[in-house]
Motif scaffolding. Structure first.
Motif, PDB file in Angstrom:
ATOM      1  N   TRP A 168      68.622  36.154  68.151  1.00 54.11           N
ATOM      2  CA  TRP A 168      67.357  36.002  68.883  1.00 54.11           C
ATOM      3  C   TRP A 168      66.919  37.336  69.478  1.00 54.11           C
ATOM      4  CZ3 TRP A 168      66.580  37.057  74.066  1.00 54.11           C
ATOM      5  CH2 TRP A 168      65.278  36.801  74.530  1.00 54.11           C
ATOM      6  N   LEU A 169      67.903  38.067  70.049  1.00 57.78           N
ATOM      7  CA  LEU A 169      67.593  39.342  70.708  1.00 57.78           C
ATOM      8  C   LEU A 169      66.961  40.322  69.725  1.00 57.78           C
ATOM      9  CD1 LEU A 169      67.966  40.703  73.481  1.00 57.78           C
ATOM     10  CD2 LEU A 169      70.107  41.643  72.639  1.00 57.78           C
ATOM     11  N   VAL A 170      67.565  40.423  68.542  1.00 52.96           N
ATOM     12  CA  VAL A 170      67.048  41.343  67.522  1.00 52.96           C
ATOM     13  C   VAL A 170      65.642  40.920  67.102  1.00 52.96           C
ATOM     14  CG1 VAL A 170      67.347  42.061  65.118  1.00 52.96           C
ATOM     15  CG2 VAL A 170      69.297  42.072  66.666  1.00 52.96           C
ATOM     16  N   PHE A 171      65.490  39.619  66.849  1.00 53.25           N
ATOM     17  CA  PHE A 171      64.192  39.101  66.402  1.00 53.25           C
ATOM     18  C   PHE A 171      63.130  39.321  67.478  1.00 53.25           C
ATOM     19  CE2 PHE A 171      61.277  36.806  63.976  1.00 53.25           C
ATOM     20  CZ  PHE A 171      60.692  35.792  64.710  1.00 53.25           C
ATOM     21  N   TYR A 172      63.506  39.068  68.734  1.00 53.55           N
ATOM     22  CA  TYR A 172      62.539  39.185  69.829  1.00 53.55           C
ATOM     23  C   TYR A 172      62.129  40.639  70.031  1.00 53.55           C
ATOM     24  CZ  TYR A 172      60.215  38.422  74.269  1.00 53.55           C
ATOM     25  OH  TYR A 172      59.273  38.360  75.257  1.00 53.55           O
ATOM     26  N   LEU A 173      63.118  41.547  70.022  1.00 50.47           N
ATOM     27  CA  LEU A 173      62.818  42.971  70.208  1.00 50.47           C
ATOM     28  C   LEU A 173      61.945  43.482  69.062  1.00 50.47           C
ATOM     29  CD1 LEU A 173      66.277  44.276  71.492  1.00 50.47           C
ATOM     30  CD2 LEU A 173      64.199  43.934  72.815  1.00 50.47           C
ATOM     31  N   TYR A 174      62.179  42.948  67.863  1.00 42.99           N
ATOM     32  CA  TYR A 174      61.372  43.362  66.703  1.00 42.99           C
ATOM     33  C   TYR A 174      59.935  42.867  66.868  1.00 42.99           C
ATOM     34  CZ  TYR A 174      59.510  43.267  61.948  1.00 42.99           C
ATOM     35  OH  TYR A 174      58.704  43.419  60.834  1.00 42.99           O
ATOM     36  N   GLN A 175      59.805  41.618  67.305  1.00 41.15           N
ATOM     37  CA  GLN A 175      58.460  41.037  67.454  1.00 41.15           C
ATOM     38  C   GLN A 175      57.703  41.650  68.625  1.00 41.15           C
ATOM     39  OE1 GLN A 175      58.012  36.800  67.840  1.00 41.15           O
ATOM     40  NE2 GLN A 175      57.024  36.858  65.857  1.00 41.15           N
ATOM     41  N   ALA A 176      58.392  41.868  69.749  1.00 39.76           N
ATOM     42  CA  ALA A 176      57.746  42.352  70.960  1.00 39.76           C
ATOM     43  C   ALA A 176      57.301  43.813  70.814  1.00 39.76           C
ATOM     44  CB  ALA A 176      58.679  42.198  72.155  1.00 39.76           C
ATOM     45  N   GLY A 177      57.976  44.563  69.944  1.00 40.68           N
ATOM     46  CA  GLY A 177      57.587  45.956  69.759  1.00 40.68           C
ATOM     47  C   GLY A 177      58.262  46.860  70.776  1.00 40.68           C
ATOM     48  N   PRO A 178      57.819  48.123  70.844  1.00 39.49           N
ATOM     49  CA  PRO A 178      58.455  49.066  71.778  1.00 39.49           C
ATOM     50  C   PRO A 178      58.276  48.607  73.220  1.00 39.49           C
ATOM     51  CG  PRO A 178      56.951  50.202  70.275  1.00 39.49           C
ATOM     52  CD  PRO A 178      56.728  48.735  70.079  1.00 39.49           C
ATOM     53  N   ILE A 179      59.246  48.936  74.057  1.00 36.97           N
ATOM     54  CA  ILE A 179      59.220  48.512  75.457  1.00 36.97           C
ATOM     55  C   ILE A 179      57.970  49.048  76.173  1.00 36.97           C
ATOM     56  CG2 ILE A 179      60.401  48.781  77.692  1.00 36.97           C
ATOM     57  CD1 ILE A 179      63.037  48.581  76.235  1.00 36.97           C
ATOM     58  N   ALA A 180      57.477  50.192  75.727  1.00 39.83           N
ATOM     59  CA  ALA A 180      56.318  50.814  76.375  1.00 39.83           C
ATOM     60  C   ALA A 180      55.087  49.904  76.329  1.00 39.83           C
ATOM     61  CB  ALA A 180      56.015  52.147  75.690  1.00 39.83           C
ATOM     62  N   VAL A 181      55.021  49.014  75.324  1.00 36.31           N
ATOM     63  CA  VAL A 181      53.837  48.144  75.211  1.00 36.31           C
ATOM     64  C   VAL A 181      54.126  46.725  75.681  1.00 36.31           C
ATOM     65  CG1 VAL A 181      52.947  49.520  73.305  1.00 36.31           C
ATOM     66  CG2 VAL A 181      54.290  47.465  72.805  1.00 36.31           C
ATOM     67  N   TRP A 182      55.294  46.522  76.269  1.00 36.86           N
ATOM     68  CA  TRP A 182      55.639  45.174  76.730  1.00 36.86           C
ATOM     69  C   TRP A 182      54.710  44.737  77.850  1.00 36.86           C
ATOM     70  CZ3 TRP A 182      61.510  43.678  77.133  1.00 36.86           C
ATOM     71  CH2 TRP A 182      62.058  43.697  75.837  1.00 36.86           C
ATOM     72  N   GLU A 183      54.408  43.426  77.821  1.00 31.69           N
ATOM     73  CA  GLU A 183      53.660  42.828  78.930  1.00 31.69           C
ATOM     74  C   GLU A 183      54.648  42.094  79.840  1.00 31.69           C
ATOM     75  OE1 GLU A 183      49.961  41.939  75.852  1.00 31.69           O
ATOM     76  OE2 GLU A 183      50.794  40.304  77.048  1.00 31.69           O
ATOM     77  N   ALA A 184      54.098  41.530  80.918  1.00 36.69           N
ATOM     78  CA  ALA A 184      54.963  40.841  81.884  1.00 36.69           C
ATOM     79  C   ALA A 184      55.742  39.709  81.217  1.00 36.69           C
ATOM     80  CB  ALA A 184      54.133  40.295  83.042  1.00 36.69           C
ATOM     81  N   LYS A 185      55.086  38.979  80.307  1.00 37.12           N
ATOM     82  CA  LYS A 185      55.748  37.821  79.681  1.00 37.12           C
ATOM     83  C   LYS A 185      56.968  38.255  78.870  1.00 37.12           C
ATOM     84  CE  LYS A 185      52.923  37.755  75.490  1.00 37.12           C
ATOM     85  NZ  LYS A 185      52.085  36.984  74.586  1.00 37.12           N
ATOM     86  N   HIS A 186      56.901  39.468  78.291  1.00 42.48           N
ATOM     87  CA  HIS A 186      58.053  39.957  77.514  1.00 42.48           C
ATOM     88  C   HIS A 186      59.238  40.216  78.429  1.00 42.48           C
ATOM     89  CE1 HIS A 186      54.694  41.244  74.697  1.00 42.48           C
ATOM     90  NE2 HIS A 186      55.441  40.419  73.968  1.00 42.48           N
ATOM     91  N   TYR A 187      58.949  40.876  79.569  1.00 40.54           N
ATOM     92  CA  TYR A 187      60.028  41.170  80.523  1.00 40.54           C
ATOM     93  C   TYR A 187      60.631  39.876  81.059  1.00 40.54           C
ATOM     94  CZ  TYR A 187      58.653  46.094  80.639  1.00 40.54           C
ATOM     95  OH  TYR A 187      58.387  47.396  80.298  1.00 40.54           O
ATOM     96  N   ILE A 188      59.748  38.896  81.353  1.00 38.03           N
ATOM     97  CA  ILE A 188      60.225  37.633  81.924  1.00 38.03           C
ATOM     98  C   ILE A 188      61.121  36.908  80.918  1.00 38.03           C
ATOM     99  CG2 ILE A 188      59.489  35.316  82.644  1.00 38.03           C
ATOM    100  CD1 ILE A 188      57.017  36.696  83.912  1.00 38.03           C
ATOM    101  N   THR A 189      60.658  36.820  79.681  1.00 38.70           N
ATOM    102  CA  THR A 189      61.447  36.111  78.659  1.00 38.70           C
ATOM    103  C   THR A 189      62.780  36.815  78.416  1.00 38.70           C
ATOM    104  OG1 THR A 189      59.423  35.371  77.580  1.00 38.70           O
ATOM    105  CG2 THR A 189      61.453  35.256  76.289  1.00 38.70           C
ATOM    106  N   PHE A 190      62.694  38.121  78.177  1.00 39.98           N
ATOM    107  CA  PHE A 190      63.926  38.870  77.906  1.00 39.98           C
ATOM    108  C   PHE A 190      64.886  38.792  79.091  1.00 39.98           C
ATOM    109  CE2 PHE A 190      66.616  41.990  76.078  1.00 39.98           C
ATOM    110  CZ  PHE A 190      67.032  42.823  77.095  1.00 39.98           C
ATOM    111  N   GLY A 191      64.350  38.990  80.296  1.00 37.17           N
ATOM    112  CA  GLY A 191      65.189  38.975  81.498  1.00 37.17           C
ATOM    113  C   GLY A 191      65.802  37.607  81.744  1.00 37.17           C
ATOM    114  N   THR A 192      65.001  36.558  81.551  1.00 39.72           N
ATOM    115  CA  THR A 192      65.500  35.209  81.818  1.00 39.72           C
ATOM    116  C   THR A 192      66.627  34.840  80.859  1.00 39.72           C
ATOM    117  OG1 THR A 192      63.314  34.536  82.587  1.00 39.72           O
ATOM    118  CG2 THR A 192      64.845  32.776  82.002  1.00 39.72           C
ATOM    119  N   ILE A 193      66.402  35.035  79.571  1.00 39.85           N
ATOM    120  CA  ILE A 193      67.411  34.633  78.585  1.00 39.85           C
ATOM    121  C   ILE A 193      68.669  35.486  78.722  1.00 39.85           C
ATOM    122  CG2 ILE A 193      67.896  34.329  76.136  1.00 39.85           C
ATOM    123  CD1 ILE A 193      65.787  32.431  77.466  1.00 39.85           C
ATOM    124  N   THR A 194      68.479  36.796  78.867  1.00 38.72           N
ATOM    125  CA  THR A 194      69.652  37.660  79.015  1.00 38.72           C
ATOM    126  C   THR A 194      70.377  37.361  80.320  1.00 38.72           C
ATOM    127  OG1 THR A 194      68.576  39.374  77.707  1.00 38.72           O
ATOM    128  CG2 THR A 194      70.419  40.061  79.082  1.00 38.72           C
TER     129      THR A 194
END
Lengths: 301, 125
Positions: A168-194
């Motif tokens: 999931w982590l690999v797939f999510y990081l691939y879909q979300a793109g570089p961290i520089a373009v992450w939105e709040a929802k990306h941080y929330i999802t990644f942070g919550t699951i991790t």
């Protein structure tokens, strides 16, 4: 929505899964919990097993029976609310949103259903805490055998949990793109699951290392308690990874109309593989309750 | 195999642990190569401080009753049965008794012996 799914089929599946959610969370497991508490109060009363009831007082047993009746009534009321929602949906022209979003209502009803369970869990936590505070047994017993993670859970399940999270982590990081373009929802999802998986890992480590919730439990029962907690954590990790994959696949392949079904089914599995699994492993008829009797005088060694 | 600790016993807890493990080895309840729980695990199981169990393990390892193999954990020593039978404290008492006897026979007073013993302990450090 793909053409080969008729609206009738979608609604039939949704109503069946929602009815199952009403039954499992508001009827089936509350009945099991009530029966378990009644069994303990009737077969292991405070007069003979005082250590099990550190906050015992006059009228305690009657009060607990009354509380369980109130607990049952509240759950039946919540079940009726669920049946009412189902009836309203069936009788109206309800159609789930094609792009998803209706799962929020499933989640809200699920949170309502869990309120009585959370209350019970809180009271159990308070009781165990009181037992730890009043624990004064002079004799301590332990098994002199090393225990590891795989004594509690199969390495296959652990491997599956790690692979699914990693996948999931690999797939999510691939879909979300570089961290520089992450939105709040990306941080929330990644942070919550991790964060959840880190919490599971820390909890598992604590229980493998011998963490005790109930200081009086016999060693064998302690191990079964640890086994139940560890298995629940591992299965929860597996299920959330699968759930996330399914919801992302639904978005990808235009199956969002099934989001409420997937969400309800996932939450039911959480309860079945969480609370249900714990109750199966910690069968109340197999617990050694003699440890809760008054201590006998120790003979001089 | 179960281990029991009585926290009201005048015998220190770490000494109770050592005695029971040595007895278990001599009685065959623990065999060479058997894995022992980690310090944290045993301390949690018995509701003791980690340092108590660590001290017991440290002394058992000194006596070659157990063997720590780094991250792989702690095991019963290959020669644990013979080593468990040797009581180091009894040997120390015996050696000191013999030394005190020899000093007294030579005419030294108890006070002189105590002072010399204290100085010798100081010199060793």
């Amino acid at each position: 929505m793909p053409d080969f799914f008729s609206m009738t089929f979608v609604l039939a599946v949704f109503y069946a899964v929602l009815a199952s959610q009403v039954y499992i969370l508001s009827v089936h497991y509350p009945r099991k919990i009530s029966a378990r508490v009644a069994y303990m109060l009737d077969n292991f009363p405070p007069a003979e097993y005082p250590k099990l009831y550190p906050n015992f007082h006059a009228g305690y047993v009657e009060t607990q029976h009354l509380k369980m009746r109130v607990y049952s009534v509240i759950n039946y009321v919540i079940a009726l609310v669920g049946i009412g929602i189902l009836a309203a949906m069936i009788s109206s022209d309800y159609r789930p949103a094609a792009k998803g979003g209706d799962e929020i209502f499933v989640m809200l009803y699920f949170f309502l259903q869990t309120i009585p369970l959370l209350y019970i869990s809180w009271k159990e936590h308070c009781q165990y805490r009181l037992m730890r505070l009043t624990f004064d047994d002079k004799k301590r017993v332990a098994d002199l055998a090393r225990r590891g993670l795989f004594d509690y859970v199969s390495p296959v399940y652990v491997a599956v949990a790690l692979m699914l999270y990693g996948g999931w982590l690999v797939f999510y990081l691939y879909q979300a793109g570089p961290i520089a373009v992450w939105e709040a929802k990306h941080y929330i999802t990644f942070g919550t699951i991790t964060g959840m998986n880190i919490f599971y890992s820390v909890t598992i480590f604590a229980f493998v290392s011998g963490k005790k919730i109930d200081p009086y439990k016999a060693p064998k029962d302690q191990q079964r308690h640890a086994e139940s907690v560890i298995k629940v954590m591992v299965f929860s990790s597996i299920m959330i990874s699968i759930f996330l994959a399914l919801t992302q696949a639904a978005d990808e392949y235009a199956f969002e109309i099934f989001d409420p079904v997937v969400t309800s089914f996932y939450m039911q599995l959480c309860v079945v593989f969480g609370l249900g699994l714990m109750m199966r492993i910690l069968d109340v008829e197999e617990i050694n309750f003699d440890v809760y009797r008054e201590s006998k005088e120790l003979t001089a060694s | 195999m179960q281990i029991q600790i009585n926290i009201d016993d005048p015998v220190p807890q770490f000494a109770q642990l050592i005695t029971q493990i040595k007895n278990a080895v001599q009685e065959g309840k623990l065999s060479p190569g058997d894995a022992l729980p980690s310090i944290r695990q045993l301390a949690n199981d018995l509701g003791l401080n980690n340092k108590t169990v660590a001290k017991a393990y440290s002394l058992l390892e000194r006596d070659s009753v157990i063997q720590t193999k780094g991250y792989r954990g702690t095991y019963i020593h290959a020669n644990a049965k013979e080593n468990a039978a040797f009581d180091l404290n009894a040997w120390v008492r015996n050696e000191i008794s013999n030394s005190i006897k020899a000093c007294r026979e030579a005419g030294a007073t108890d006070s002189e012996i105590r002072i010399a013993f204290g100085d010798a302990m100081q010199d060793q450090f």
